[in-house]
Design a protein around this motif. Sequence first.
Motif, PDB file in Angstrom:
ATOM      1  N   LYS A 137      15.511   1.010   3.826  1.00 18.40           N
ATOM      2  CA  LYS A 137      16.860   0.522   4.108  1.00 18.40           C
ATOM      3  C   LYS A 137      16.894  -0.996   3.971  1.00 18.40           C
ATOM      4  O   LYS A 137      16.702  -1.514   2.894  1.00 18.40           O
ATOM      5  CB  LYS A 137      17.353   1.006   5.465  1.00 18.40           C
ATOM      6  N   GLU A 138      17.081  -1.717   5.035  1.00 18.54           N
ATOM      7  CA  GLU A 138      17.183  -3.190   4.994  1.00 18.54           C
ATOM      8  C   GLU A 138      15.974  -3.852   5.647  1.00 18.54           C
ATOM      9  O   GLU A 138      16.075  -4.985   6.116  1.00 18.54           O
ATOM     10  CB  GLU A 138      18.467  -3.649   5.707  1.00 18.54           C
ATOM     11  N   SER A 139      14.816  -3.170   5.676  1.00 20.85           N
ATOM     12  CA  SER A 139      13.629  -3.717   6.337  1.00 20.85           C
ATOM     13  C   SER A 139      12.367  -3.483   5.509  1.00 20.85           C
ATOM     14  O   SER A 139      12.237  -2.459   4.836  1.00 20.85           O
ATOM     15  CB  SER A 139      13.422  -3.065   7.704  1.00 20.85           C
ATOM     16  N   LEU A 140      11.457  -4.447   5.603  1.00 15.60           N
ATOM     17  CA  LEU A 140      10.110  -4.237   5.091  1.00 15.60           C
ATOM     18  C   LEU A 140       9.288  -3.642   6.228  1.00 15.60           C
ATOM     19  O   LEU A 140       9.350  -4.107   7.364  1.00 15.60           O
ATOM     20  CB  LEU A 140       9.475  -5.560   4.664  1.00 15.60           C
ATOM     21  N   ILE A 141       8.530  -2.614   5.907  1.00 15.52           N
ATOM     22  CA  ILE A 141       7.715  -1.920   6.906  1.00 15.52           C
ATOM     23  C   ILE A 141       6.268  -1.939   6.427  1.00 15.52           C
ATOM     24  O   ILE A 141       5.982  -1.689   5.255  1.00 15.52           O
ATOM     25  CB  ILE A 141       8.190  -0.461   7.076  1.00 15.52           C
ATOM     26  N   SER A 142       5.350  -2.206   7.352  1.00 17.20           N
ATOM     27  CA  SER A 142       3.931  -2.221   7.018  1.00 17.20           C
ATOM     28  C   SER A 142       3.188  -1.244   7.924  1.00 17.20           C
ATOM     29  O   SER A 142       3.485  -1.140   9.110  1.00 17.20           O
ATOM     30  CB  SER A 142       3.380  -3.633   7.196  1.00 17.20           C
ATOM     31  N   TYR A 143       2.219  -0.556   7.338  1.00 12.98           N
ATOM     32  CA  TYR A 143       1.373   0.360   8.091  1.00 12.98           C
ATOM     33  C   TYR A 143      -0.009   0.389   7.447  1.00 12.98           C
ATOM     34  O   TYR A 143      -0.169   0.038   6.280  1.00 12.98           O
ATOM     35  CB  TYR A 143       1.967   1.773   8.145  1.00 12.98           C
ATOM     36  N   LYS A 144      -1.003   0.779   8.257  1.00 13.99           N
ATOM     37  CA  LYS A 144      -2.349   0.936   7.709  1.00 13.99           C
ATOM     38  C   LYS A 144      -2.331   2.101   6.736  1.00 13.99           C
ATOM     39  O   LYS A 144      -1.746   3.138   7.017  1.00 13.99           O
ATOM     40  CB  LYS A 144      -3.373   1.199   8.817  1.00 13.99           C
ATOM     41  N   LYS A 145      -2.992   1.928   5.624  1.00 16.23           N
ATOM     42  CA  LYS A 145      -3.032   2.986   4.623  1.00 16.23           C
ATOM     43  C   LYS A 145      -3.686   4.250   5.192  1.00 16.23           C
ATOM     44  O   LYS A 145      -3.304   5.357   4.853  1.00 16.23           O
ATOM     45  CB  LYS A 145      -3.793   2.499   3.384  1.00 16.23           C
ATOM     46  N   SER A 146      -4.632   4.072   6.106  1.00 18.84           N
ATOM     47  CA  SER A 146      -5.311   5.213   6.709  1.00 18.84           C
ATOM     48  C   SER A 146      -4.486   5.880   7.809  1.00 18.84           C
ATOM     49  O   SER A 146      -4.808   6.979   8.233  1.00 18.84           O
ATOM     50  CB  SER A 146      -6.662   4.766   7.277  1.00 18.84           C
ATOM     51  N   GLU A 147      -3.422   5.208   8.284  1.00 16.60           N
ATOM     52  CA  GLU A 147      -2.564   5.750   9.343  1.00 16.60           C
ATOM     53  C   GLU A 147      -1.089   5.553   8.960  1.00 16.60           C
ATOM     54  O   GLU A 147      -0.408   4.715   9.539  1.00 16.60           O
ATOM     55  CB  GLU A 147      -2.849   5.034  10.666  1.00 16.60           C
ATOM     56  N   PRO A 148      -0.586   6.329   7.997  1.00 18.13           N
ATOM     57  CA  PRO A 148       0.767   6.102   7.492  1.00 18.13           C
ATOM     58  C   PRO A 148       1.881   6.231   8.539  1.00 18.13           C
ATOM     59  O   PRO A 148       2.920   5.600   8.406  1.00 18.13           O
ATOM     60  CB  PRO A 148       0.943   7.171   6.413  1.00 18.13           C
ATOM     61  N   GLY A 149       1.684   6.983   9.591  1.00 22.54           N
ATOM     62  CA  GLY A 149       2.736   7.162  10.588  1.00 22.54           C
ATOM     63  C   GLY A 149       2.827   6.046  11.615  1.00 22.54           C
ATOM     64  O   GLY A 149       3.781   5.971  12.377  1.00 22.54           O
ATOM     65  N   LYS A 150       1.844   5.161  11.643  1.00 18.32           N
ATOM     66  CA  LYS A 150       1.793   4.116  12.653  1.00 18.32           C
ATOM     67  C   LYS A 150       2.224   2.778  12.036  1.00 18.32           C
ATOM     68  O   LYS A 150       1.471   2.139  11.310  1.00 18.32           O
ATOM     69  CB  LYS A 150       0.370   4.008  13.197  1.00 18.32           C
ATOM     70  N   ILE A 151       3.449   2.348  12.365  1.00 18.26           N
ATOM     71  CA  ILE A 151       3.996   1.113  11.799  1.00 18.26           C
ATOM     72  C   ILE A 151       3.354  -0.083  12.496  1.00 18.26           C
ATOM     73  O   ILE A 151       3.286  -0.153  13.722  1.00 18.26           O
ATOM     74  CB  ILE A 151       5.534   1.071  11.938  1.00 18.26           C
ATOM     75  N   VAL A 152       2.891  -1.028  11.700  1.00 19.47           N
ATOM     76  CA  VAL A 152       2.224  -2.220  12.227  1.00 19.47           C
ATOM     77  C   VAL A 152       3.207  -3.377  12.365  1.00 19.47           C
ATOM     78  O   VAL A 152       3.183  -4.102  13.350  1.00 19.47           O
ATOM     79  CB  VAL A 152       1.057  -2.632  11.302  1.00 19.47           C
ATOM     80  N   LYS A 153       4.099  -3.537  11.377  1.00 10.74           N
ATOM     81  CA  LYS A 153       5.027  -4.666  11.394  1.00 10.74           C
ATOM     82  C   LYS A 153       6.277  -4.295  10.606  1.00 10.74           C
ATOM     83  O   LYS A 153       6.211  -3.609   9.609  1.00 10.74           O
ATOM     84  CB  LYS A 153       4.360  -5.894  10.783  1.00 10.74           C
ATOM     85  N   THR A 154       7.409  -4.772  11.090  1.00 10.33           N
ATOM     86  CA  THR A 154       8.671  -4.630  10.359  1.00 10.33           C
ATOM     87  C   THR A 154       9.367  -5.987  10.321  1.00 10.33           C
ATOM     88  O   THR A 154       9.140  -6.834  11.187  1.00 10.33           O
ATOM     89  CB  THR A 154       9.617  -3.600  11.014  1.00 10.33           C
ATOM     90  N   SER A 155      10.187  -6.149   9.300  1.00  6.96           N
ATOM     91  CA  SER A 155      10.944  -7.391   9.178  1.00  6.96           C
ATOM     92  C   SER A 155      12.215  -7.105   8.381  1.00  6.96           C
ATOM     93  O   SER A 155      12.148  -6.511   7.298  1.00  6.96           O
ATOM     94  CB  SER A 155      10.102  -8.451   8.463  1.00  6.96           C
ATOM     95  N   PRO A 156      13.376  -7.530   8.903  1.00  8.80           N
ATOM     96  CA  PRO A 156      14.611  -7.327   8.147  1.00  8.80           C
ATOM     97  C   PRO A 156      14.624  -8.232   6.914  1.00  8.80           C
ATOM     98  O   PRO A 156      14.119  -9.350   6.940  1.00  8.80           O
ATOM     99  CB  PRO A 156      15.710  -7.713   9.129  1.00  8.80           C
ATOM    100  N   VAL A 157      15.188  -7.721   5.818  1.00 10.22           N
ATOM    101  CA  VAL A 157      15.303  -8.504   4.583  1.00 10.22           C
ATOM    102  C   VAL A 157      16.696  -8.289   3.994  1.00 10.22           C
ATOM    103  O   VAL A 157      17.348  -7.272   4.237  1.00 10.22           O
ATOM    104  CB  VAL A 157      14.244  -8.112   3.534  1.00 10.22           C
ATOM    105  N   ASN A 158      17.119  -9.251   3.227  1.00  6.53           N
ATOM    106  CA  ASN A 158      18.391  -9.158   2.522  1.00  6.53           C
ATOM    107  C   ASN A 158      18.109  -8.564   1.148  1.00  6.53           C
ATOM    108  O   ASN A 158      17.640  -9.262   0.242  1.00  6.53           O
ATOM    109  CB  ASN A 158      19.028 -10.541   2.411  1.00  6.53           C
TER     110      ASN A 158
END
Length: 191
Positions: A137-158
């Motif tokens: 949607k309107e956010s960048l989402i980061s997660y460990k490749k080994s744990e796809p369901g566990k979000i590490v960081k999010t940040s809104p972007v335009n």
Amino acid sequence: MYNLYSVKRKKNAWVIVTVLICIGIVSVTAILVYNALFTPLPEKEVTPGGEPVAALPLSEDIKYDKNTVYLLTETYLCGHQEHTEGTIPESFRGKTINEIKKENPSLQFNAYNDFSISAEKLINKVCDNHYMITLSKESLISYKKSEPGKIVKTSPVNTREFSEEDMEILKSGIEVGSFDEMLEFFEDFAN
């Protein structure tokens, strides 16, 4: 009568002796410096701090005990390495280096002496230090490749600032090789 020639000759003799002594000192110094610079150093071994030191006389028959330092480098398929330092495992104790090598074919022993063993192990997988960054949607989402369901960081972007091609790349995901790279990626989009 005063003989001027003999006085000059004595002064010249002292000058010559002094010059010869100086030349001798300079020659000896030059030889010592040359030997120090161009004499090969003895083979190097690894110490507990990872610093190389001159090799100690090694007996292949030494039996390692609980006080032996063990340095292990695990190298993953992705090229990342993990270094651990501690005492040798229980299974190494009371054995010679040849016995340890025979019982542990997956380890490559890089260096060893009477007090420490350094080994490398190749791990047949990618390490857990890889992250995926995707656009949702309107956010960048980061997660460990080994744990796809566990979000590490999010940040809104335009998202209006991105081209269609960039949007597709971000939606499919970008892999980064470390936590620091992931943070740098987010900083770049924050600016």
